[in-house]
Write an enzyme that holds these catalytic residues in place. Structure first.
Site, PDB file in Angstrom:
ATOM      1  N   ASP A  66       0.806  -1.222   0.000  1.00 51.48           N
ATOM      2  CA  ASP A  66       0.000   0.000   0.000  1.00 51.48           C
ATOM      3  C   ASP A  66       0.839   1.273   0.000  1.00 51.48           C
ATOM      4  O   ASP A  66       2.011   1.267   0.391  1.00 51.48           O
ATOM      5  CB  ASP A  66      -0.885   0.033   1.260  1.00 51.48           C
ATOM      6  CG  ASP A  66      -2.078  -0.892   1.166  1.00 51.48           C
ATOM      7  OD1 ASP A  66      -2.128  -1.717   0.231  1.00 51.48           O
ATOM      8  OD2 ASP A  66      -2.960  -0.801   2.040  1.00 51.48           O
ATOM      9  N   HIS A 109      -6.067   3.163  -4.040  1.00 50.13           N
ATOM     10  CA  HIS A 109      -5.978   3.415  -2.593  1.00 50.13           C
ATOM     11  C   HIS A 109      -6.307   4.874  -2.284  1.00 50.13           C
ATOM     12  O   HIS A 109      -5.813   5.429  -1.302  1.00 50.13           O
ATOM     13  CB  HIS A 109      -4.573   3.058  -2.104  1.00 50.13           C
ATOM     14  CG  HIS A 109      -4.468   2.806  -0.622  1.00 50.13           C
ATOM     15  ND1 HIS A 109      -5.427   2.118   0.088  1.00 50.13           N
ATOM     16  CD2 HIS A 109      -3.511   3.153   0.290  1.00 50.13           C
ATOM     17  CE1 HIS A 109      -5.067   2.039   1.362  1.00 50.13           C
ATOM     18  NE2 HIS A 109      -3.916   2.673   1.517  1.00 50.13           N
ATOM     19  N   HIS A 125       3.695  -2.400   3.027  1.00 50.68           N
ATOM     20  CA  HIS A 125       3.736  -1.046   2.480  1.00 50.68           C
ATOM     21  C   HIS A 125       5.036  -0.809   1.724  1.00 50.68           C
ATOM     22  O   HIS A 125       6.088  -1.310   2.119  1.00 50.68           O
ATOM     23  CB  HIS A 125       3.590  -0.007   3.595  1.00 50.68           C
ATOM     24  CG  HIS A 125       2.290  -0.106   4.341  1.00 50.68           C
ATOM     25  ND1 HIS A 125       2.077  -1.050   5.334  1.00 50.68           N
ATOM     26  CD2 HIS A 125       1.135   0.596   4.228  1.00 50.68           C
ATOM     27  CE1 HIS A 125       0.835  -0.922   5.794  1.00 50.68           C
ATOM     28  NE2 HIS A 125       0.243   0.063   5.144  1.00 50.68           N
ATOM     29  N   HIS A 151      -5.093   9.471   0.534  1.00 52.66           N
ATOM     30  CA  HIS A 151      -5.109   8.618   1.726  1.00 52.66           C
ATOM     31  C   HIS A 151      -5.916   9.223   2.888  1.00 52.66           C
ATOM     32  O   HIS A 151      -5.461   9.242   4.034  1.00 52.66           O
ATOM     33  CB  HIS A 151      -3.675   8.338   2.191  1.00 52.66           C
ATOM     34  CG  HIS A 151      -3.519   7.064   2.958  1.00 52.66           C
ATOM     35  ND1 HIS A 151      -3.798   6.960   4.294  1.00 52.66           N
ATOM     36  CD2 HIS A 151      -3.102   5.831   2.580  1.00 52.66           C
ATOM     37  CE1 HIS A 151      -3.545   5.737   4.706  1.00 52.66           C
ATOM     38  NE2 HIS A 151      -3.128   5.020   3.683  1.00 52.66           N
TER      39      HIS A 151
END
Length: 280
Positions: free
Chosen positions: A100, A151, A245, A155
């Site tokens: 991510d 995503h 990540h 964020h």
């Protein structure tokens, strides 16, 4: 404010991920299961530099199970979920690795190098603002056959946004992915694992399925490479979706951990796959 500081600040928000047992997901590939909970962590510390090596384009050109079409096309009849998909269903010891918050030129290339070394495909849930800054990394993901998911743009915590803002965050990111990766994303993941009805509805309207995770490596807390490796190896199992990540702070430990646990998983008989199928 620098991107690392923005991500660190965002991660101080706490939201729960919905998780439950339930029905089979898209094309029988994903099913409901138990997901992780976001937690707080310290600001990342500086780590060793990570260098990248150019990777040749792969012969793997994959297309999503949900279908595909011309530029800008949205798959029809994407179901509106009430919960995100959390694990995979299928024969054998199949797992999915997901990353991510990227792409980040400091860490993403090294992760791509390791995946290429072992001929493994993974999923990258990218933030639009990062993808717009480093489009060459999305092009590299496309050449290697990795799956790129949405995503959001910046964020945010979706549960605090209006439906209009959620749509803007998702649609802008899908546009960037299409322009740089080559096709619109078929998967999305809510930041912090914070899902709500509007997010599921907007995602479906944009032709995307919601994917969470089964195993959270908690690598963003920078607990040490050994700890990350132990978490992934102990949590490994058929159907597991691993959350890691490749951006949002110092991800050196994530890079080194992948180099340790990936060959071990493969040696243990696990098949690392993505929710795509190959066309002739």
């Amino acid at each position: 404010m620098q991107k690392d500081q923005l991500f660190t600040r965002r991660r101080m928000l706490v939201a729960g991920a919905t998780a439950a047992a339930g029905a089979v997901g898209t094309a029988g590939l994903f099913v409901w299961g138990t997901g992780g909970q976001p937690v707080r962590g310290p600001a990342p510390a500086a780590g060793p530099p990570v260098h990248s090596v150019p990777m040749e384009a792969s012969a793997y050109r994959l297309h999503p199970l949900a279908g595909h079409g011309p530029h800008g096309a949205v798959p029809a009849r994407t179901p509106v979920r009430r919960r995100p998909l959390l694990r995979i269903s299928g024969r054998g010891r199949t797992m999915v690795l997901t990353f991510d918050d990227g792409p980040d030129p400091r860490y993403t290339p090294a992760i791509l190098d390791t995946l290429a070394e072992y001929d493994v495909r993974a999923m990258f849930f990218v933030c639009g603002e990062m993808a717009a800054s480093y489009p060459h990394l999305l092009a590299r993901m496309a050449d290697a056959g990795h799956v790129v998911g949405n995503h959001t743009w910046s964020h945010p915590l979706l549960t605090r946004l209006t439906r209009r803002r959620i749509r803007s965050e998702m649609s802008r990111t899908s546009d960037v992915i299409e322009d740089t990766y080559g096709e619109r994303p078929r998967w999305f993941r809510a930041p912090y694992g914070a899902w709500n009805r509007a997010a599921f509805q907007v995602g479906a309207e944009l032709g995307m399925e919601p994917l969470a995770w089964t195993l959270d490596s908690l690598d963003w807390t920078t607990p040490g490479t050994r700890t990350i490796v132990d978490r992934v190896e102990k949590g490994a199992g058929p159907g597991v979706v691993v959350l890691s990540h490749d951006a949002g702070g110092d991800r050196s430990q994530s890079v080194w951990a992948l180099r340790e646990y990936l060959p071990r998983l493969l040696d243990s008989g696990y098949h690392i796959s993505v929710p795509y199928r190959r066309y002739a």
